[in-house]
Design a protein around this motif. Structure first.
Motif, PDB file in Angstrom:
ATOM      1  N   VAL A 359      -7.591  -5.792  10.159  1.00 20.06           N
ATOM      2  CA  VAL A 359      -9.019  -6.087   9.981  1.00 20.06           C
ATOM      3  C   VAL A 359      -9.613  -6.617  11.276  1.00 20.06           C
ATOM      4  CG1 VAL A 359     -10.648  -7.588   8.787  1.00 20.06           C
ATOM      5  CG2 VAL A 359      -8.865  -6.436   7.499  1.00 20.06           C
ATOM      6  N   ALA A 363     -12.275  -4.594  13.633  1.00 18.17           N
ATOM      7  CA  ALA A 363     -13.566  -5.235  13.884  1.00 18.17           C
ATOM      8  C   ALA A 363     -13.839  -5.354  15.375  1.00 18.17           C
ATOM      9  CB  ALA A 363     -13.595  -6.607  13.221  1.00 18.17           C
ATOM     10  N   ASN A 366     -14.795  -1.958  16.709  1.00 15.79           N
ATOM     11  CA  ASN A 366     -16.194  -1.641  16.405  1.00 15.79           C
ATOM     12  C   ASN A 366     -17.145  -2.362  17.356  1.00 15.79           C
ATOM     13  OD1 ASN A 366     -15.501   0.066  14.320  1.00 15.79           O
ATOM     14  ND2 ASN A 366     -15.717  -1.493  12.731  1.00 15.79           N
ATOM     15  N   GLN A 390     -12.734 -13.688   9.739  1.00 21.44           N
ATOM     16  CA  GLN A 390     -14.118 -13.291   9.982  1.00 21.44           C
ATOM     17  C   GLN A 390     -14.292 -12.955  11.450  1.00 21.44           C
ATOM     18  OE1 GLN A 390     -17.538 -15.463   8.174  1.00 21.44           O
ATOM     19  NE2 GLN A 390     -18.199 -15.798  10.287  1.00 21.44           N
ATOM     20  N   GLU A 392     -17.381 -11.914  13.962  1.00 20.87           N
ATOM     21  CA  GLU A 392     -18.840 -11.839  14.047  1.00 20.87           C
ATOM     22  C   GLU A 392     -19.242 -11.741  15.510  1.00 20.87           C
ATOM     23  OE1 GLU A 392     -22.826 -14.488  12.926  1.00 20.87           O
ATOM     24  OE2 GLU A 392     -20.845 -15.054  12.156  1.00 20.87           O
ATOM     25  N   LEU A 414     -14.689   0.876   8.801  1.00 22.18           N
ATOM     26  CA  LEU A 414     -14.993  -0.056   7.719  1.00 22.18           C
ATOM     27  C   LEU A 414     -14.370   0.400   6.402  1.00 22.18           C
ATOM     28  CD1 LEU A 414     -18.744  -0.836   8.515  1.00 22.18           C
ATOM     29  CD2 LEU A 414     -16.752  -2.273   8.954  1.00 22.18           C
ATOM     30  N   LYS A 418     -11.672  -1.872   4.229  1.00 20.27           N
ATOM     31  CA  LYS A 418     -11.915  -2.213   2.819  1.00 20.27           C
ATOM     32  C   LYS A 418     -10.793  -1.714   1.927  1.00 20.27           C
ATOM     33  CE  LYS A 418     -15.409  -1.970  -0.808  1.00 20.27           C
ATOM     34  NZ  LYS A 418     -16.778  -1.509  -1.177  1.00 20.27           N
ATOM     35  N   PHE A 428     -13.584  -7.795   0.571  1.00 24.39           N
ATOM     36  CA  PHE A 428     -14.037  -7.385   1.897  1.00 24.39           C
ATOM     37  C   PHE A 428     -15.548  -7.252   1.875  1.00 24.39           C
ATOM     38  CE2 PHE A 428     -15.292  -4.178   4.968  1.00 24.39           C
ATOM     39  CZ  PHE A 428     -14.651  -4.610   6.120  1.00 24.39           C
ATOM     40  N   SER A 430     -18.941  -6.675   4.700  1.00 25.02           N
ATOM     41  CA  SER A 430     -19.399  -6.396   6.061  1.00 25.02           C
ATOM     42  C   SER A 430     -20.886  -6.106   6.030  1.00 25.02           C
ATOM     43  CB  SER A 430     -18.635  -5.209   6.657  1.00 25.02           C
ATOM     44  OG  SER A 430     -18.894  -4.035   5.905  1.00 25.02           O
ATOM     45  N   VAL A 440     -17.951  -9.116   9.873  1.00 24.69           N
ATOM     46  CA  VAL A 440     -16.921  -8.549   9.006  1.00 24.69           C
ATOM     47  C   VAL A 440     -16.095  -9.727   8.458  1.00 24.69           C
ATOM     48  CG1 VAL A 440     -14.832  -7.144   8.887  1.00 24.69           C
ATOM     49  CG2 VAL A 440     -16.780  -6.362  10.224  1.00 24.69           C
TER      50      VAL A 440
END
Length: 448
Positions: A359, A363, A366, A390, A392, A414, A418, A428, A430, A440
């Motif tokens: 995850v 993230a 991305n 998390q 961000e 994503l 998930k 999950f 986002s 996320v």
């Protein structure tokens, strides 16, 4: 499609004329009826003479009575009743025997079979007894023992009723047993067909799930490292003339990442080729799925485990201990990353740690793709019964920033994250933040 026994039976029905299922049955009944007509016609001659009727009447009566055997398969009760009616005329014994057999072998209720058989027995006994006594009287055979007429009558009654009834009951029971076995076989065949269809559906579903898992693992293997390669290449292009030493370092990083990505892809392709060879040797009769998807998925997972590390080849997957190195790779690519860990660090199930790692990895990938240069916060919280993470990022810089690089996106990141989290019973979420960035979040049960 396989033809069941029921379909074959239905295809064979109505193959004969009128109520006969087969021409052979029709020919048999016609032959029996012809013999019965001849017998009744011959026996009608003495009957007409004794009754004082014209001979032609007795013969015609016998012909009509004998022809009743034509309907024995549809109206066996009528055949037996006609024979009981003409028993006093001492004709139609063939019709009686065949009629009783057909009645006993039919689906008629047992009480009707017993009643008509008893009536036939009594009728034959009475007629035989009367005829025997009359013959003795006319022949002046008074010396004949008194037990002779009952003995002859009983023998005839038993001989003309018991064998056909017993044989008919046996044949009827055997026929019903065969029909029951045939129906059971048809039912089993239908169940097997249904099970085969369900098994094929389950296999297709399993293949789809395995393809999805393989695609997810390969995405994790390739996307992160290639994204970093593109970012370093963009940075290399920007500083090639201004800072040659930094350009050399970026070029070396790009080369190392490219070689590692090629090594991991080569491992997957090697498993695919070896899987094809095994399938061709051990499963030559199977067509379509020549590659063992499960083996590819395992190889993809093992290769993905080496995305952010080049050591510990025996480890099955990435763990949270490597999260700092993962963040360091993004920092080396020019991203400003802030990593914070809350709670007591402890070990989790391998699938939990691997999912949490993926995850965060996806993230960060991305962010490289869609918000290059944006400051990113990675938070990891170890709780009593769960682990939360998390990622961000702040709003990306202006599009004209030289540090930004346009990276293609397939829109599967994503979705893959998930799927991983939900498969472990987690949650999950986002979406964009109010400040213009992206967040996320995922929570995974500690037990997995």
């Amino acid at each position: 499609m396989t033809t069941t026994g029921e379909d074959r039976c239905e295809a064979g029905t109505r193959a004969g004329p009128v109520w006969w299922g087969r021409w052979r049955s029709a020919a048999l009944d016609a032959g029996l009826a012809l013999l019965s007509m001849i017998e009744c016609a011959v026996q009608g001659y003495p009957f007409a003479r004794d009754a004082g009727l014209p001979v032609a009447v007795g013969v015609v009566f016998g012909l009509l009575a004998g022809s009743v055997l034509l309907v024995r398969r549809v109206w066996p009760v009528a055949v037996v009743l006609v024979w009981i009616a003409i028993t006093p005329a001492q004709m139609g014994y063939l019709m009686g025997v065949v009629g009783l057999y057909t009645l006993a072998a039919s689906e008629a209720p047992r009480r009707i079979i017993a009643a008509l058989s008893g009536m036939s027995f009594v009728g034959v006994f009475v007629v035989a007894f009367v005829r025997t006594v009359q013959g003795n009287v006319r022949g002046d055979a008074a010396v004949v023992a008194e037990w002779f007429p009952p003995f002859v009558s009983l023998t005839m009654a038993i001989g003309l009723t018991a064998p056909p009834v017993l044989l008919g009951l046996y044949v009827g029971a055997r026929r019903r047993l065969m029909e029951s076995l045939r129906e059971r076989a048809d039912s089993l065949e239908r169940e097997l067909q249904l099970l085969a269809e369900r098994a094929e559906e389950r296999a297709e579903w399993a293949r789809g799930e395995e393809r999805t898992r393989i695609a997810r693992e390969m995405h994790d293997v390739v996307a992160h490292r290639v994204s970093l390669m593109v970012v370093h290449a963009a940075a290399l292009q920007a500083v090639a003339r201004k800072d040659p030493e930094k350009a050399v370092r970026n070029a070396a990083l790009v080369g190392d990442m490219g070689r590692q990505a090629l090594t991991e892809l080569r491992e997957m392709l090697g498993v695919l080729r070896s899987g094809e060879g095994q399938a061709s040797k051990g499963d030559k009769g199977v067509r379509g799925e020549s590659v063992p998807l499960a083996a590819v998925g395992v190889a993809a997972a093992q290769a993905a485990s080496r995305v952010s590390r080049g050591q510990d080849e025996g480890v099955d997957g990435p763990c949270l201990a490597e999260l700092e190195a993962l963040v360091g790779q993004s920092a080396a690519a020019g991203m400003v990353v802030d990593l914070s860990v809350e709670g007591d660090v402890r070990g989790y199930a391998p699938e939990v740690e691997q999912t949490a790692y993926r995850v965060v990895q996806e993230a960060l990938t991305n962010v490289h793709k869609h918000a290059a240069g944006a400051k990113t916060y990675v938070r990891l919280a170890h709780r009593v019964a769960e682990i939360a993470m998390q990622v961000e990022n702040e709003p990306p810089p202006e599009p004209g920033d030289a540090s930004s690089a346009r990276l293609p996106s397939g829109g599967n990141g994503l979705v893959g994250m998930k799927e991983r989290v939900v498969a472990l019973g987690g949650v999950f979420v986002s979406g964009p933040t109010d400040a213009g960035g992206f967040r996320v979040s995922a929570v995974i049960p500690a037990e997995g």
